[in-house]
Structures are given as C-alpha cells and as structure tokens.
Scaffold this active site. Structure first.
Site, PDB file in Angstrom:
ATOM      1  N   GLN A 149       0.838  -1.202   0.000  1.00 16.56           N
ATOM      2  CA  GLN A 149       0.000   0.000   0.000  1.00 16.56           C
ATOM      3  C   GLN A 149       0.869   1.246   0.000  1.00 16.56           C
ATOM      4  O   GLN A 149       1.207   1.792   1.041  1.00 16.56           O
ATOM      5  CB  GLN A 149      -0.935   0.003   1.206  1.00 16.56           C
ATOM      6  CG  GLN A 149      -1.815   1.218   1.220  1.00 16.56           C
ATOM      7  CD  GLN A 149      -3.224   0.919   1.637  1.00 16.56           C
ATOM      8  OE1 GLN A 149      -3.524  -0.143   2.138  1.00 16.56           O
ATOM      9  NE2 GLN A 149      -4.093   1.875   1.435  1.00 16.56           N
ATOM     10  N   PHE A 150       1.211   1.704  -1.213  1.00 11.34           N
ATOM     11  CA  PHE A 150       2.080   2.870  -1.334  1.00 11.34           C
ATOM     12  C   PHE A 150       1.426   4.127  -0.778  1.00 11.34           C
ATOM     13  O   PHE A 150       2.106   5.084  -0.417  1.00 11.34           O
ATOM     14  CB  PHE A 150       2.517   3.078  -2.797  1.00 11.34           C
ATOM     15  CG  PHE A 150       1.475   3.695  -3.678  1.00 11.34           C
ATOM     16  CD1 PHE A 150       1.442   5.065  -3.867  1.00 11.34           C
ATOM     17  CD2 PHE A 150       0.521   2.911  -4.307  1.00 11.34           C
ATOM     18  CE1 PHE A 150       0.473   5.647  -4.687  1.00 11.34           C
ATOM     19  CE2 PHE A 150      -0.436   3.464  -5.122  1.00 11.34           C
ATOM     20  CZ  PHE A 150      -0.465   4.842  -5.307  1.00 11.34           C
ATOM     21  N   THR A 151       0.111   4.159  -0.645  1.00 13.27           N
ATOM     22  CA  THR A 151      -0.561   5.360  -0.155  1.00 13.27           C
ATOM     23  C   THR A 151      -0.262   5.639   1.318  1.00 13.27           C
ATOM     24  O   THR A 151      -0.573   6.728   1.801  1.00 13.27           O
ATOM     25  CB  THR A 151      -2.089   5.288  -0.376  1.00 13.27           C
ATOM     26  OG1 THR A 151      -2.623   4.174   0.333  1.00 13.27           O
ATOM     27  CG2 THR A 151      -2.423   5.189  -1.857  1.00 13.27           C
TER      28      THR A 151
END
Length: 146
Positions: free
Chosen positions: A78-80
């Site tokens: 989850q790069f966010t």
C-alpha cells in the site's frame, strides 16, 4: 518502511473478483516501502510485527503476539501509506519508493515472512485490490521504522 496493522477476525483480498489471499484470525499488514529502505529495514519491521503483543491473554490484556496465538498474516502492498497531504488537497506520493524498488522490497518482505511464520497470505503488488476485513477490537497500529 511503514506498516499499518489491523488485528482481524478474518480478512481477504480480492483482485478482479477472485480471492488472492485470505486469513482467519490474525493481522492484516498494509506495508509501504520508502526511498532508501533496504531489506534489513524490512526484516526489522517484520520482527517487530511478529513479536508485537496486541492479542489478548486470558485476563483480557494485550499480552500475546500473532505468533503466540497462531494467527495468520495477510500482507498487502500500500504505497498510499507514504501520502503527504501538507501541500494541498491532492496527496503527494513522492515519499513512496519507486515501483521497481517497492516491488523488490515487498517481495523480500513476503519471502522473509514466509520463512518465519506458518500462515502468510498476500495481495498482488500494484494490483487494484479490494480488501475485506473484520477488525477485531478494533485494534489498528501504525509502525514507522524511520
């Protein structure tokens, strides 16, 4: 690296309507690699996750780890988690590792988890995923290894 842990009664990841990974009781681990991260940082993060005492003992106190209770790990990229919202209303994701580096570190993290823990399920790096979970508690713990 950053992670967001959610203690769950169950969790699953679907990709295009198909279940990619699922667990019963355990931890949903949302993980994000950042520029400059190394496999060693991932190993330290994983060690912390496996030993973190966030499951209840007989007295109802958070005194047990996911290893102690035999829970599963569902690891989702989850790069966010690296979002920076200080500069306006659209998040900036420059704090996330570039995709090739993020994938390499995510894959290494999963390999290490599978070598140390008996039940590890995953999502798919870069995929459009739908994550379903029943949060237990709720218990949600952020971890930042920086």
């Amino acid at each position: 690296m950053k992670a967001l842990l959610q203690r769950v009664r169950e969790a699953r990841v679907e990709i295009a309507g198909e279940v990619a990974g699922a667990i019963g009781p355990g931890l949903l681990v949302l993980v994000c690699a950042e520029p400059g991260d190394t496999e060693a940082v991932g190993e330290r993060l994983l060690a912390k996750i496996l030993k973190l005492r966030i499951f209840s003992d007989e007295a109802g106190k958070m005194n047990r780890s996911v290893q102690d209770v035999g829970g599963g790990l569902l690891i989702v990229s989850q790069f966010t988690l690296a979002a920076d919202v200080r500069g306006g209303n659209r998040p900036s994701f420059t704090g996330a590792a570039p995709p090739d580096e993020g994938r390499r570190l995510y894959d290494a993290f999963i390999a290490q988890a599978r070598s140390l823990h008996p039940e590890v399920a995953t999502g798919r790096f870069g995929a459009d995923m739908q994550v379903h979970l029943v949060n237990d508690g709720p218990v949600t713990i952020p971890i930042d290894m920086r």
